[in-house]
Structures are given as C-alpha cells and as structure tokens.
Design a protein around this motif. Structure first.
Motif, PDB file in Angstrom:
ATOM      1  N   ILE A 128      22.669 -10.460   7.186  1.00  0.00           N
ATOM      2  CA  ILE A 128      21.958 -11.611   6.824  1.00  0.00           C
ATOM      3  C   ILE A 128      21.695 -11.410   5.163  1.00  0.00           C
ATOM      4  CG2 ILE A 128      19.982 -12.870   7.080  1.00  0.00           C
ATOM      5  CD1 ILE A 128      19.829 -12.194  10.006  1.00  0.00           C
ATOM      6  N   GLU A 129      21.815 -12.369   4.541  1.00  0.00           N
ATOM      7  CA  GLU A 129      21.051 -12.277   3.169  1.00  0.00           C
ATOM      8  C   GLU A 129      19.868 -12.970   3.523  1.00  0.00           C
ATOM      9  OE1 GLU A 129      22.347 -12.075  -0.360  1.00  0.00           O
ATOM     10  OE2 GLU A 129      24.259 -10.986   0.572  1.00  0.00           O
ATOM     11  N   PHE A 130      18.723 -12.271   2.891  1.00  0.00           N
ATOM     12  CA  PHE A 130      17.503 -12.728   3.165  1.00  0.00           C
ATOM     13  C   PHE A 130      17.099 -13.702   2.117  1.00  0.00           C
ATOM     14  CE2 PHE A 130      16.994  -8.387   5.169  1.00  0.00           C
ATOM     15  CZ  PHE A 130      16.626  -9.040   6.423  1.00  0.00           C
ATOM     16  N   ASN A 131      16.624 -14.904   2.377  1.00  0.00           N
ATOM     17  CA  ASN A 131      16.313 -16.073   1.404  1.00  0.00           C
ATOM     18  C   ASN A 131      15.284 -15.475   0.247  1.00  0.00           C
ATOM     19  OD1 ASN A 131      18.099 -17.311   2.926  1.00  0.00           O
ATOM     20  ND2 ASN A 131      16.801 -18.631   3.710  1.00  0.00           N
ATOM     21  N   THR A 132      15.501 -16.034  -0.878  1.00  0.00           N
ATOM     22  CA  THR A 132      13.962 -16.197  -1.784  1.00  0.00           C
ATOM     23  C   THR A 132      13.773 -17.294  -1.550  1.00  0.00           C
ATOM     24  OG1 THR A 132      15.246 -14.145  -2.933  1.00  0.00           O
ATOM     25  CG2 THR A 132      13.397 -15.588  -4.063  1.00  0.00           C
ATOM     26  N   GLU A 133      12.446 -17.441  -1.212  1.00  0.00           N
ATOM     27  CA  GLU A 133      11.917 -18.975  -0.946  1.00  0.00           C
ATOM     28  C   GLU A 133      10.466 -18.908  -0.954  1.00  0.00           C
ATOM     29  OE1 GLU A 133      13.814 -19.704   2.605  1.00  0.00           O
ATOM     30  OE2 GLU A 133      12.812 -18.158   3.718  1.00  0.00           O
ATOM     31  N   THR A 134       9.649 -20.186  -1.138  1.00  0.00           N
ATOM     32  CA  THR A 134       8.202 -20.120  -0.771  1.00  0.00           C
ATOM     33  C   THR A 134       7.884 -21.136   0.392  1.00  0.00           C
ATOM     34  OG1 THR A 134       8.229 -21.954  -2.444  1.00  0.00           O
ATOM     35  CG2 THR A 134       7.862 -19.794  -3.353  1.00  0.00           C
ATOM     36  N   PHE A 135       6.777 -20.833   0.897  1.00  0.00           N
ATOM     37  CA  PHE A 135       6.065 -21.746   1.908  1.00  0.00           C
ATOM     38  C   PHE A 135       4.877 -22.559   1.348  1.00  0.00           C
ATOM     39  CE2 PHE A 135       8.098 -17.931   3.533  1.00  0.00           C
ATOM     40  CZ  PHE A 135       8.963 -18.545   4.570  1.00  0.00           C
ATOM     41  N   ARG A 136       4.540 -22.642   0.089  1.00  0.00           N
ATOM     42  CA  ARG A 136       3.663 -23.373  -0.606  1.00  0.00           C
ATOM     43  C   ARG A 136       4.005 -23.702  -1.982  1.00  0.00           C
ATOM     44  NH1 ARG A 136      -0.707 -19.131  -0.723  1.00  0.00           N
ATOM     45  NH2 ARG A 136      -0.030 -18.480   1.381  1.00  0.00           N
ATOM     46  N   GLY A 137       3.453 -24.267  -2.584  1.00  0.00           N
ATOM     47  CA  GLY A 137       3.622 -24.803  -4.054  1.00  0.00           C
ATOM     48  C   GLY A 137       5.037 -25.572  -4.335  1.00  0.00           C
ATOM     49  N   ASP A 138       5.880 -24.966  -4.753  1.00  0.00           N
ATOM     50  CA  ASP A 138       7.300 -25.569  -4.952  1.00  0.00           C
ATOM     51  C   ASP A 138       8.109 -25.856  -3.567  1.00  0.00           C
ATOM     52  OD1 ASP A 138       7.838 -23.220  -4.980  1.00  0.00           O
ATOM     53  OD2 ASP A 138       9.178 -22.783  -6.726  1.00  0.00           O
ATOM     54  N   PHE A 139       7.627 -25.176  -2.491  1.00  0.00           N
ATOM     55  CA  PHE A 139       8.410 -25.071  -1.099  1.00  0.00           C
ATOM     56  C   PHE A 139       9.942 -25.203  -1.285  1.00  0.00           C
ATOM     57  CE2 PHE A 139       4.382 -27.630  -0.178  1.00  0.00           C
ATOM     58  CZ  PHE A 139       3.722 -26.733   0.607  1.00  0.00           C
ATOM     59  N   THR A 140      10.299 -23.748  -1.747  1.00  0.00           N
ATOM     60  CA  THR A 140      11.781 -23.866  -1.712  1.00  0.00           C
ATOM     61  C   THR A 140      12.363 -23.078  -0.508  1.00  0.00           C
ATOM     62  OG1 THR A 140      11.523 -21.549  -2.769  1.00  0.00           O
ATOM     63  CG2 THR A 140      11.593 -23.247  -4.101  1.00  0.00           C
ATOM     64  N   TYR A 141      11.459 -23.093   0.524  1.00  0.00           N
ATOM     65  CA  TYR A 141      12.251 -22.837   2.007  1.00  0.00           C
ATOM     66  C   TYR A 141      13.227 -23.523   2.176  1.00  0.00           C
ATOM     67  CZ  TYR A 141      12.414 -22.507   7.143  1.00  0.00           C
ATOM     68  OH  TYR A 141      12.489 -22.366   8.246  1.00  0.00           O
ATOM     69  N   HIS A 142      14.330 -22.878   2.697  1.00  0.00           N
ATOM     70  CA  HIS A 142      15.388 -23.617   3.303  1.00  0.00           C
ATOM     71  C   HIS A 142      16.178 -23.020   4.519  1.00  0.00           C
ATOM     72  CE1 HIS A 142      16.632 -20.625   0.217  1.00  0.00           C
ATOM     73  NE2 HIS A 142      17.836 -20.501   0.669  1.00  0.00           N
ATOM     74  N   ASN A 143      16.875 -23.863   5.264  1.00  0.00           N
ATOM     75  CA  ASN A 143      17.733 -23.001   6.439  1.00  0.00           C
ATOM     76  C   ASN A 143      19.195 -23.124   6.101  1.00  0.00           C
ATOM     77  OD1 ASN A 143      15.890 -22.193   8.591  1.00  0.00           O
ATOM     78  ND2 ASN A 143      15.308 -24.632   8.444  1.00  0.00           N
ATOM     79  N   SER A 144      19.906 -22.095   6.325  1.00  0.00           N
ATOM     80  CA  SER A 144      21.071 -22.029   5.970  1.00  0.00           C
ATOM     81  C   SER A 144      21.817 -22.936   7.068  1.00  0.00           C
ATOM     82  CB  SER A 144      21.720 -20.514   6.172  1.00  0.00           C
ATOM     83  OG  SER A 144      21.473 -19.993   7.280  1.00  0.00           O
ATOM     84  N   ALA A 145      23.311 -22.903   7.188  1.00  0.00           N
ATOM     85  CA  ALA A 145      23.894 -23.580   8.409  1.00  0.00           C
ATOM     86  C   ALA A 145      23.706 -23.158   9.635  1.00  0.00           C
ATOM     87  CB  ALA A 145      25.297 -23.869   7.987  1.00  0.00           C
ATOM     88  N   GLU A 146      23.803 -21.552   9.385  1.00  0.00           N
ATOM     89  CA  GLU A 146      23.377 -20.488  10.590  1.00  0.00           C
ATOM     90  C   GLU A 146      22.178 -20.858  11.148  1.00  0.00           C
ATOM     91  OE1 GLU A 146      24.694 -19.520   7.386  1.00  0.00           O
ATOM     92  OE2 GLU A 146      26.919 -19.624   8.145  1.00  0.00           O
ATOM     93  N   ALA A 147      21.130 -21.012  10.340  1.00  0.00           N
ATOM     94  CA  ALA A 147      19.925 -21.029  10.896  1.00  0.00           C
ATOM     95  C   ALA A 147      19.561 -22.496  11.320  1.00  0.00           C
ATOM     96  CB  ALA A 147      18.923 -20.776   9.845  1.00  0.00           C
ATOM     97  N   ILE A 148      20.052 -23.199  11.146  1.00  0.00           N
ATOM     98  CA  ILE A 148      20.089 -24.786  11.603  1.00  0.00           C
ATOM     99  C   ILE A 148      20.535 -24.717  13.136  1.00  0.00           C
ATOM    100  CG2 ILE A 148      20.723 -27.175  11.491  1.00  0.00           C
ATOM    101  CD1 ILE A 148      20.735 -26.971   8.596  1.00  0.00           C
TER     102      ILE A 148
END
Lengths: 346, 324
Positions: free
Chosen positions: A3-23
């Motif tokens: 797995i590549e660990f995402n670099t993402e945020t859960f506040r502010g600019d909310f860059t959280y995202h799901n890969s196709a595998e995560a969906i």
C-alpha cells in the motif's frame, strides 16, 4: 499486500481521498434496502481477503494521515484521552493486543520482539523503534493506552466490567460521530446509550449488554454502525461542534456528491485477558457519495435506505437538514432496479 | 484426538507433568501441542477441560493456578470426587503424562477488582486454586492482600508450605483438626475502607463468609465469589426438523443449533450466545419442556412455546418439532 500511504488531510483543505481499491473494499453497511436498529453482532472472524474483515485490525492507505490528525486533536484537547486509575492494566492489555495482532497481520510494517518483559516494537510507517518494559509505565513516553493509540486508526473505548454492567472508564476518542469521552467517562452501558431513540423500546440495549457481559476471550465480535458527515472530517466531536455543525447548511443537491460522506464504523469488541475489561474499537471509514455511486448497487440502495429512514433516526444521526439534498442527488442513481442481497458489490 | 461438538476456539494440549499434591489432589501441567504461547489469563480465570471418555465427551471447568504471565504451560489442580459427574475421576485415573486433552480459552468469572485498596482472600480446600493465581498477580503488581485458608488438616491442605514460604505473614492457615477457625467477624471488622473480599470454597463456607460480611454492612459490590458457569449441557434429546424432513439427536454437550448444523441443515445464526435473535426458530409442536436459556425472547414468548433460540436453549421430553 503493498500500500502507498496517502498524504491527505481531514480538516481545512480536506484532501482526503479513496483509491479505486479503497472504494471497492469500503464496508458498505446495508445488506438490504431498508435500515432499522438490531443487535447486528457477529463473530469477528477473518473473511474475504483484501476486505476490511481480513485482519483483526485493518490498516489501510489512510493510516499515516489519520494518525497525524489524531496527534493534532490530542495536542489541542488532551481530554480526548482519559484513563481512570484502575484502568492502567487494561491499557497494557490493549497495547499487547494491538502489537501482537499488527505484527502478525502486517509483518512488513510492524515487528514485536519479546524477551520476557523487555519488549522491542518497530513501527516502520511511523518511523518508531522503541524498547520498553511491559507493565512498567515509566518506560513509555505516554501511558500504555495513549502510546499505542497514537499509532492506531480508529477510536478505542475501554470498558470495565463490574456489578453486572460495563463502565466507560478509559479511551482515546478523536474520530467520533458526535459523542464525547469527557462527557461519558465513568458512565455505565445504559447511561451512555441513553440518548439513542427507539432502540430502548426494542430492548436492544438490555440484550446487547447481557451478551457483552458474557463476551469470551478469543471470541471477539463485530458490528457496523453508520451516519453521514459533511466533508471527510474525522473529528466531528461535540467539543468542536462550532467548527463543523455549520457545514450542514452548505449542502445543496448540486454539491452533495462531493460534500457528503457516508461514515461507517467497523466496531469490534474484545475481552482483555489481564484486566477482564472489554475493549471497543470504533474504526471510521469515510466515502464521498460521488465515489459511492460508482458501485451502482450501493447508489440505489443508499437512496432507498435514506428515503425510508424514520425521522427520529434521521434526526439522531444529524441528517435532517441535509437529507433532502442528498436524496435529490442520489435519486439520479436509483433506476428502481432490484438490488442483490448482502453488502458487497455485484 | 477428541472431536469437539461446538465451534468455539479450542487449545490442544499435552499433559507433561502430574504431581500428587495430597492424597486426594493431583496437579496437572498442560503444554500446547503446537508449541505456540498459550493465551494470557488473569487470576480467577478457569478453562474448560474436554475429556474423551469412551463415547462421552466430558467437560469440566478448572481454575488456572499457574502464574498468569506464564504462557508456556497452564497448571490446574483436581480433587478426586467419587460422587461427582465423573470428570475428576477420569482426570485422576485415566489421564497420564503424554495424554492429549483439549481446553477452552480462559474465562474469568472471578476477576480481581482493580478499584480495591486491599484484597482480602478466603479459600477453603480445593478452592485455593484460583487464589494462587490471584496472589501471584497481586504480588507482582505490589497490591495489598491477605489470604485466610481453611483446610481439614496439615496433610490434607494443598500448597501449605509453598504459601507460607512465598507470602509469610500475608497467609493465615486454619486447620480443622486442630480446632482452628477463621476469626471471621473480627477480621471483617478490622479491614480498611475500600477492601474487597473474595471467597472460593465449599458452598457452606462461601455462604458463611458472604452473609457475615453482608451482616456487617459490607457493600455488595465489594464481595466476590467464584461461580462456575456450567457448560450449556443437559440430557440428550431428539428433534424433528419438519422443513428438512429430518430427525436429529442433540448430544448432552451439544447445542440444538450445533446438532442442526451437524445434520447438514443451513441454519441462520450470528452471536451463538442467545442475544442477537438471528437463530430464532418456530416451534411447530412439542410434548415436554422447552429449556429457554436465551436473553432474546420475552418471558411471555418463553411461556408461549411458539419460538426457541437453538443456539443456547434445550429440550426435555418426548417430541419437539421445529420449522427448520
């Protein structure tokens, strides 16, 4: 599994995202086109390799960023981590449970070496390499519960068992769906479930409590719970209501697919061996509606579930204001076709 | 190897040591056959030992008495009980070093209360076994405790020297044949506030200790006693599965659900503990008594005889017909 660990945020600019595998592996919670409370508890056994049910404690692409968000919450509000004095041993139980399971499930990331009470713990994704003495608090930078929770996805409550009841006497709660450890600490099972509508009349909590008091070591159980959140915000706490409550007013049929997230909690319950306490992990998974409808069965079914949800439940889950926009958005993806049984994609 | 009739996880062990502790008590050491560490347990926990005695699968609960931290082996002590159901006689007469047995995972119905400021332990006879593990744990954590242990005589008392040598003044031993008796009222009156009491021993002793403490105003929450949860077992019986057109036998240590599954009938279930309601089954007719053990059905439903939860409930009588 790599797995590549995402670099993402859960506040502010909310860059959280799901890969196709995560969906594809998202724990969609509805086995049929309607929803009502039930004691939906089942043995927490491994099944469907690749799914969130494969390992006792799932670690996914959001791990590193979720742990970083937890650190932000704990730094702002230390009361999100509390442990009453008699729960220290349960904290060590929890540390042991997680270290042994994570190192077995994901040997590429986690290693535990035990030489009597001298333990060596390696957490590669977080760059941690610590040696400590088991059951000696002075050899860790935090108490045992907080130490391991700062390396774990999901909230964990530690429930003491006494007087034929369960007592919420410790926990680390930073990714919660609008409840507060600081408010609930010291409450018993019936007290902390007091606000839930309808379920009391169904006798759900009496049955669930009796079942949990008999929970056996080596036989964990699990259930799913769900709600919806505006934006991929993990920390929807009462303490921070002012920061996120207003977001509900911004949802329209046009932006609902992007703004609204289905929030699913994979909850499990484990009897701990030394303390006889129960640990209750509440692992939160978030998926935007626009990602969710890429699985046609899920888009159809979520539309029907939300459309027919009793008002009391919608209100308790905080959906009253956003439901009309969400339904208008989801209706585009419900052609009335029959859906197959079960939660997995067709 | 014994074939378990249920699906709960089990631990296969080999008996690696048997020691005569007294003329009536033997100690057994169990080591896992796969060489993996045994599950950690806490003082007060027991395991259910499964014994294959001919066609009979015996299941007896025994307190774990070894040090809770030790995961290489478990120790239990068994007192010969010629008037019992036969499990202790099997352990004494048939089990030898090298015997293979199967254990449940540890279950703790007699846990240490971590809120206690002091732990006051009472044991009588073979009831010493859980307190041995509890004291080992309390000593390790540096908690205040004392043991009052009643035995018939010096020769009949198990582990007397070990206790005296390890714990010194924290252990008081009372020998019946010397006219020694636990000075219960004096002891209970002298305890500091926040003391928790634990008792394990013959029924008469447990009642005496608990009722005396209650009479002196001890809070019920501070009183703890060992109670074994009997494995859900009973007499064997037959069930007619009408929809499947099958008649099945339910063994003494088997649940109705397990027997239904063993017959190849796919029955719904989730919790297997009488709580979730998933395995609810309609009763078409019965001539006898339904033994409801679930938490799911209401009292009225139990009395009504229209439904049964086969994961935990049993039947006694001539005929039971289920819609399954």
């Amino acid at each position: 599994m790599t797995i590549e660990f995402n670099t993402e945020t859960f506040r502010g600019d909310f860059t959280y995202h799901n890969s196709a595998e995560a969906i594809a592996r998202f724990p969609f919670p509805f086995p049929e086109d309607k929803y009502m409370y039930s004691v939906n508890i089942e043995p927490h056994v491994s099944f469907r390799p690749g799914s969130v049910y494969e390992h006792p404690f799932d670690v996914d692409e959001h791990y590193v960023s979720e742990v970083a968000d937890r650190a932000l919450v704990l730094n702002e509000d230390p009361l999100r981590s509390q442990s009453l004095p008699h729960m220290n041993l349960a904290g060590w139980d929890l540390l042991e449970l997680l270290m042994t399971n994570l190192s077995e499930s994901y040997p590429q990331w986690f290693e535990l070496h035990q030489d009597g009470d001298r333990w060596h713990w390696i957490n590669r994704p977080l760059g941690i390499d610590d040696t400590f003495t088991f059951l000696d608090n002075t050899t860790l930078p935090y108490g045992p519960m907080e130490y391991i929770m700062r390396q774990t996805q999901g909230d964990y409550a530690l429930l003491d068992q006494r007087d034929d009841n369960l007592w919420m006497d410790a926990g680390v709660i930073t990714t919660q769906a609008d409840w507060s450890l600081d408010f609930d600490i010291g409450m018993n099972f019936m007290e902390w479930h007091g606000p839930v509508p309808l379920a009391h009349e169904l006798g759900v909590f009496e049955r669930a409590l009796k079942f949990l008091l008999n929970l056996r070591q080596g036989q964990p159980v699990r259930r799913l719970n769900w709600t919806m959140t505006v934006h991929p915000r993990l920390d929807t706490s009462p303490e921070n209501y002012a920061k996120w409550g207003v977001d509900r007013a911004t949802v329209t049929p046009e932006n609902a697919g992007e703004y609204m997230y289905l929030r699913v909690e994979l909850q499990s319950l484990w009897r701990l061996p030394r303390s006889n306490a129960i640990v209750f992990p509440i692992r939160c998974y978030l998926i935007s509606l626009q990602d969710l409808v890429t699985i046609p069965k899920w888009g159809r079914r979520l539309h029907r579930v939300l459309r027919d949800l009793p008002d009391e439940l919608a209100d308790y889950k905080g959906l009253t204001m956003t439901r009309p926009s969400v339904l208008q958005y989801l209706s585009q993806f419900d052609d009335g076709a029959q859906t197959s049984a079960g939660t997995f994609p067709d | 190897m014994t074939k378990s009739a249920d699906r709960t996880p089990k631990i296969d062990v080999r008996v690696t040591q048997i020691v005569d502790v007294t003329s009536e008590i033997k100690r057994f050491r169990f080591e896992p056959t796969d060489g993996k560490p045994l599950p950690v347990f806490a003082g007060g926990a027991h395991v259910v030992v499964e014994m294959e005695d001919g066609d009979t699968l015996r299941r007896n609960p025994y307190s774990l008495m070894s040090s809770p931290g030790a995961t290489d082996a478990y120790n239990i002590s068994v007192r010969r009980d010629p008037g019992g159901r036969g499990g202790s006689m099997f352990m004494h007469d048939r089990v030898t070093v090298g015997s293979l047995l199967r254990l449940s995972h540890p279950v703790n119905l007699f846990p240490i209360d971590r809120r206690a400021r002091k732990h006051l332990l009472f044991a009588g006879g073979i009831g010493i076994t859980p307190t041995l593990a509890m004291m080992s744990e309390l000593a390790r954590y540096g908690d205040a405790f004392e043991l009052n242990y009643a035995v018939r005589s010096e020769n009949d008392g198990a582990y007397l020297d070990q206790l005296r040598n390890t714990y010194g003044k924290r252990v008081s031993i009372y020998r019946d044949d010397q006219g020694e008796q636990i000075p219960l009222t004096t002891l209970l009156a002298a305890q500091p506030l926040g003391t928790h009491l634990y008792v394990c021993g013959p029924g008469g002793m447990m009642n005496w200790v608990l009722s005396t403490a209650e009479g002196l105003g001890w809070p019920a929450q501070n009183l703890h006693s060992e109670r074994f949860l009997a494995p859900p077992s009973g007499s064997p019986y037959e069930v007619r599965l009408a929809a499947s057109d099958l008649s099945i036998k339910v063994g003494p240590h088997q649940s109705m659900l397990e027997a239904i599954e063993a017959a190849g009938v796919d029955a719904p279930y989730l919790c297997r503990g009488g709580a979730c309601g998933q395995c609810e089954t309609r009763v078409i007719s019965f001539d006898g008594t339904l033994l409801h053990n679930d938490h799911y059905l209401t009292d009225d439903e139990h009395a009504g005889g229209q439904k049964v939860m086969p994961c935990v409930s049993r039947f006694e009588g001539r005929e039971l017909v289920l819609d399954r």
